[in-house]
Design a protein around this motif. Structure first.
Motif, PDB file in Angstrom:
ATOM      1  N   LEU A 125       2.380  -1.525  -2.999  1.00  0.00           N
ATOM      2  CA  LEU A 125       2.515  -1.551  -4.471  1.00  0.00           C
ATOM      3  C   LEU A 125       1.913  -2.828  -5.056  1.00  0.00           C
ATOM      4  O   LEU A 125       1.385  -2.811  -6.175  1.00  0.00           O
ATOM      5  CB  LEU A 125       3.992  -1.420  -4.865  1.00  0.00           C
ATOM      6  CG  LEU A 125       4.538   0.005  -4.740  1.00  0.00           C
ATOM      7  CD1 LEU A 125       6.052   0.019  -4.931  1.00  0.00           C
ATOM      8  CD2 LEU A 125       3.853   0.950  -5.744  1.00  0.00           C
ATOM      9  N   LEU A 127       2.488   5.920  -0.412  1.00  0.00           N
ATOM     10  CA  LEU A 127       3.658   5.088  -0.129  1.00  0.00           C
ATOM     11  C   LEU A 127       4.359   5.560   1.136  1.00  0.00           C
ATOM     12  O   LEU A 127       4.805   4.757   1.961  1.00  0.00           O
ATOM     13  CB  LEU A 127       4.629   5.109  -1.319  1.00  0.00           C
ATOM     14  CG  LEU A 127       4.101   4.414  -2.589  1.00  0.00           C
ATOM     15  CD1 LEU A 127       5.042   4.660  -3.762  1.00  0.00           C
ATOM     16  CD2 LEU A 127       3.920   2.913  -2.349  1.00  0.00           C
ATOM     17  N   GLU A 160       5.984  -0.735   1.924  1.00  0.00           N
ATOM     18  CA  GLU A 160       5.884  -0.065   0.622  1.00  0.00           C
ATOM     19  C   GLU A 160       5.636  -1.098  -0.482  1.00  0.00           C
ATOM     20  O   GLU A 160       4.748  -0.918  -1.329  1.00  0.00           O
ATOM     21  CB  GLU A 160       7.179   0.720   0.344  1.00  0.00           C
ATOM     22  CG  GLU A 160       7.122   1.474  -0.960  1.00  0.00           C
ATOM     23  CD  GLU A 160       8.329   2.398  -1.181  1.00  0.00           C
ATOM     24  OE1 GLU A 160       9.020   2.761  -0.211  1.00  0.00           O
ATOM     25  OE2 GLU A 160       8.556   2.761  -2.347  1.00  0.00           O
TER      26      GLU A 160
END
Ligand SMILES: Cc1cc2nc3c(=O)[nH]c(=O)nc-3n(C[C@H](O)[C@H](O)[C@H](O)COP(=O)(O)O)c2cc1C
Length: 194
Positions: A74, A85, A70
């Motif tokens: 990002l 995600l 994740e």
């Protein structure tokens, strides 16, 4: 040596990758994982540098690995939505056994050249894929974009002179083999005339 030559050749010629989406438990147990690493250690290794290492990601670590996927997404896409995600996190839980292959390339040493080190890592990877296949498991090498992010490298303690080459996802296949067609050997061989 009690190896049947045909068994070895047959294993090599029948090996094919199996997507982590098409494997379930059980994966290799601890003794089998060590056998896979022993197979890797049988790879050719110019200069005995052993320019690679493996990381095991046991089930207990998969939540933390999902966090890393994740964070990696990002870093690449700060605006990633919840669905993206969630898909990134799912990568951590796909296969019963997940190994990581890390190359440590010495660009200064000269002999063996860094190309030789790279190939040694590739041979180690192939030995793991092949040994997995010979044990009846399905396996696939997967790199993806996450492994090059700083978030990923930091979380996994990848040193500056190291490359996280790929994951190897291993489990019991749920579907019949899907083999890619292989090129004709003649197309891959030329005869040097001097
Ligand atoms: C180091 C390495 C990384 C790979 N990473 C990916 C990947 O991220 N995604 C993917 O679809 N295939 C990836 N592949 C290719 C598959 O693992 C597999 O080799 C390919 O689909 C061909 O299947 P086969 O092994 O049955 O011929 C990678 C292969 C290697 C050697």
């Amino acid at each position: 040596m009690d190896l049947s030559r045909n068994d070895v050749i047959n294993a090599i010629l029948s090996r094919h990758s199996v997507s982590p989406k098409r494997v379930v438990a059980p994966g290799p147990d601890q003794a089998q994982i060590l056998e896979l690493i022993a197979a890797a250690a049988a790879a050719p290794d110019h200069g005995k540098l052993r320019p690679w290492r493996f990381i095991n990601f046991p089930q207990i670590s998969r939540g933390a690995l999902a966090d890393v996927f994740e964070a990696a997404l990002l870093e690449r896409m700060p605006d990633a939505n919840a669905e993206a995600l969630s898909r990134a996190r799912e990568k951590a839980s796909r296969a019963p056994v997940v190994l990581g292959l890390v190359l440590r390339l010495d660009h200064q040493i000269g002999i063996p050249h860094v190309d030789d080190q790279l190939v040694s890592g590739g041979a180690a990877l192939q030995n793991v894929l092949l040994a997995s296949h010979a044990m009846g498991f399905g396996a696939r090498a997967l790199s993806g974009q996450a492994v090059r992010t700083q978030a990923f490298r930091t979380a996994l303690d990848i040193a500056d002179d190291e490359i996280f080459l790929c994951f190897i996802a291993i489990g019991t296949p749920t579907t019949a083999p899907k083999r890619n067609a292989r090129p004709a050997p003649e197309a891959l061989l030329t005869q040097w005339q001097g």
